[in-house]
Design an enzyme around this catalytic site. Sequence first.
Site, PDB file in Angstrom:
ATOM      1  N   HIS A 198      -3.363   8.245   0.468  1.00  0.00           N
ATOM      2  CA  HIS A 198      -1.875   7.800   0.861  1.00  0.00           C
ATOM      3  C   HIS A 198      -0.690   8.994   0.637  1.00  0.00           C
ATOM      4  CE1 HIS A 198       1.501   4.960  -0.023  1.00  0.00           C
ATOM      5  NE2 HIS A 198       1.851   5.747  -0.898  1.00  0.00           N
ATOM      6  N   GLU A 275      -3.426  -0.529   2.601  1.00  0.00           N
ATOM      7  CA  GLU A 275      -2.970  -0.670   1.174  1.00  0.00           C
ATOM      8  C   GLU A 275      -1.581  -0.697   1.189  1.00  0.00           C
ATOM      9  OE1 GLU A 275      -5.056   1.172  -2.532  1.00  0.00           O
ATOM     10  OE2 GLU A 275      -3.206   2.305  -2.034  1.00  0.00           O
ATOM     11  N   GLY A 277       2.478  -1.934   0.618  1.00  0.00           N
ATOM     12  CA  GLY A 277       3.310  -2.562  -0.327  1.00  0.00           C
ATOM     13  C   GLY A 277       4.449  -3.281   0.270  1.00  0.00           C
ATOM     14  N   TYR A 318      17.467   6.696  -4.223  1.00  0.00           N
ATOM     15  CA  TYR A 318      17.047   7.390  -2.801  1.00  0.00           C
ATOM     16  C   TYR A 318      18.396   7.584  -1.777  1.00  0.00           C
ATOM     17  CZ  TYR A 318      12.888   5.343  -4.772  1.00  0.00           C
ATOM     18  OH  TYR A 318      11.797   4.888  -5.569  1.00  0.00           O
ATOM     19  N   CYS A 348      28.880   0.329 -16.128  1.00  0.00           N
ATOM     20  CA  CYS A 348      29.642   1.580 -16.361  1.00  0.00           C
ATOM     21  C   CYS A 348      29.101   2.706 -16.055  1.00  0.00           C
ATOM     22  CB  CYS A 348      29.932   1.249 -17.851  1.00  0.00           C
ATOM     23  SG  CYS A 348      30.981   0.131 -18.280  1.00  0.00           S
ATOM     24  N   TYR A 384      10.250  -3.022  -4.028  1.00  0.00           N
ATOM     25  CA  TYR A 384      10.652  -2.096  -4.881  1.00  0.00           C
ATOM     26  C   TYR A 384      12.299  -2.554  -5.297  1.00  0.00           C
ATOM     27  CZ  TYR A 384       6.823   0.177  -3.155  1.00  0.00           C
ATOM     28  OH  TYR A 384       5.363   0.765  -2.631  1.00  0.00           O
TER      29      TYR A 384
HETATM   30  N1  LLP Z   1      -0.909   2.884  -2.448  1.00  0.00           N
HETATM   31  C1  LLP Z   1      -0.541   3.984  -3.379  1.00  0.00           C
HETATM   32  C2  LLP Z   1      -1.369   4.592  -3.988  1.00  0.00           C
HETATM   33  C3  LLP Z   1       0.895   4.096  -3.423  1.00  0.00           C
HETATM   34  O1  LLP Z   1       1.207   5.025  -4.567  1.00  0.00           O
HETATM   35  C4  LLP Z   1       1.793   3.245  -2.998  1.00  0.00           C
HETATM   36  C5  LLP Z   1       3.392   3.458  -3.275  1.00  0.00           C
HETATM   37  C6  LLP Z   1       1.407   2.322  -2.138  1.00  0.00           C
HETATM   38  C7  LLP Z   1       0.000   2.365  -1.854  1.00  0.00           C
HETATM   39  C8  LLP Z   1       2.335   1.497  -1.265  1.00  0.00           C
HETATM   40  O2  LLP Z   1       3.378   2.137  -0.413  1.00  0.00           O
HETATM   41  P1  LLP Z   1       4.027   1.316   0.675  1.00  0.00           P
HETATM   42  O3  LLP Z   1       3.261   0.760   1.549  1.00  0.00           O
HETATM   43  O4  LLP Z   1       4.960   0.224   0.181  1.00  0.00           O
HETATM   44  O5  LLP Z   1       5.064   2.598   1.023  1.00  0.00           O
HETATM   45  N2  LLP Z   1      10.243   3.135  -4.994  1.00  0.00           N
HETATM   46  C9  LLP Z   1       9.950   3.616  -3.621  1.00  0.00           C
HETATM   47  C10 LLP Z   1       8.647   3.715  -3.445  1.00  0.00           C
HETATM   48  C11 LLP Z   1       7.107   4.246  -4.279  1.00  0.00           C
HETATM   49  C12 LLP Z   1       5.999   4.047  -3.762  1.00  0.00           C
HETATM   50  C13 LLP Z   1       5.007   4.199  -4.609  1.00  0.00           C
HETATM   51  N3  LLP Z   1       3.676   4.070  -4.258  1.00  0.00           N
HETATM   52  C14 LLP Z   1      11.020   2.858  -2.796  1.00  0.00           C
HETATM   53  O6  LLP Z   1      11.769   2.061  -3.266  1.00  0.00           O
HETATM   54  O7  LLP Z   1      10.990   3.317  -1.394  1.00  0.00           O
END
Ligand code: LLP
Length: 429
Positions: A198, A275, A277, A318, A348, A384
Amino acid sequence: MSVVSRFSPLRHEIAGIDVARLAEEFGTPTYVYDAAKIVERIEDLRQFDTVRFAQKACSNIAILDLVRRHGVVVDAVSAGEIQRAIAAGYATAADATGGSPPQIVYTADIFDAEALELVKKYGLHVNCGSPDMIDQLGLVAPGHEITLRLNPGFGHGHSQKTNTGGEQSKHGIWHAQLDECLQAAERRGLAVTGLHMHIGSGTDLEHLSQVCDAMEQAALQVGRRLTTISAGGGLPIPYREGDQTVDIDAYFKLWDATRKRLEAAFGHPVHLEIEPGRYLVAESGFLVAQIRAIKRSGANTFYLLDAGFNNLARPILYGAYHHMSIVPSGEGGPMRPLHEVVVGGPLCESGDIFTQEEGGFVRSRMLPVAEIGEYLVIECAGAYGFVMSSNYNSKPMAAEVLVQDGQAHLIRRRQSFEDLISGESIPGR
Ligand code: LLP
């Protein structure tokens, strides 16, 4: 009702339900999720053998239950996420139905004491992100099958903070240590059956595609014992007008070709996981807030909301862009002129601004003229969003609502003051 662009400046409904009604029933700020959108995104990925939801993006147990009922398995990065998955009905290896592919996989770079205990208790599958995890797991659960999360030496994300590959990343086992780790696993009596990569979150197809080659090389190094490969997550979503939607078909074809070459080399089937998110939940989520003050500072007009970075941290962390729309009340709805506004929250802290760029630079946005008391919706906030919220300034966490089959269900009540101080105590009292 007329068809409006997904990125319209005005919004009347979410998943067919009047936004003002939702706000009046559940209060503000409230996260509202559209179940149908999540199901639609799951369907997009059906070509992959297994879709494993990275629940860190949105881990309410009702959301986990929803994806579970649509055949999606789950990833967990902590003891809390393991327990959430179990609470949502996912089976563990300890249940007869735990099976293959494992319904819950623990993917992390460390075990804390609680996570290791749960992994042992439930016989959970572990995707090891550091050589030390192999040793620590081998001591408590020899005989297990494991997968290895590799850092292929490069990465990419929508922000440097979400890049999880290369030398500056703490994630995964460095690719050059693969042989050492295979030997360590053998010494510990653990069978390495798969690899995972990833490289970052919110990246693009160009970078994601490079992972296929890295995976193929590493998989050949592991050899015939390998039965599973995981493409990780990272798929981008269109946050603003003009953003492209990712070509899932093209992406699957790349991975499928890699998998087929490995199958030919090994002479047995290779299972292909993805995988995601963000991809599954971002577009389903809306943060509904109320405009509580409208003020001017020099040339800038501010809309100040009852939601802040305690509710949605992506802009301050970000410089992330989220589309916003106004829910017009009363007269003159469709005729609202647009003007430049800065949108901020109640906290605040100067950084409590939703319209900022990375580095904290405040920007303005063209939004409809609005009045105090009207609702503003922050869109594409399902990934997120709530999960990164906090109690900063002693603000309670928002409510969460799931709209399913035309019905709005409260899936998390707003925190009360009692929730806020629960667990605190004054010595001697
Ligand atoms: N697999 C692993 C091992 C990960 O660390 C992550 C995300 C995912 C899958 C899922 O990634 P996605 O498909 O959601 O891009 N807070 C940040 C994103 C941090 C992601 C952390 N790991 C944001 O708001 O953009």
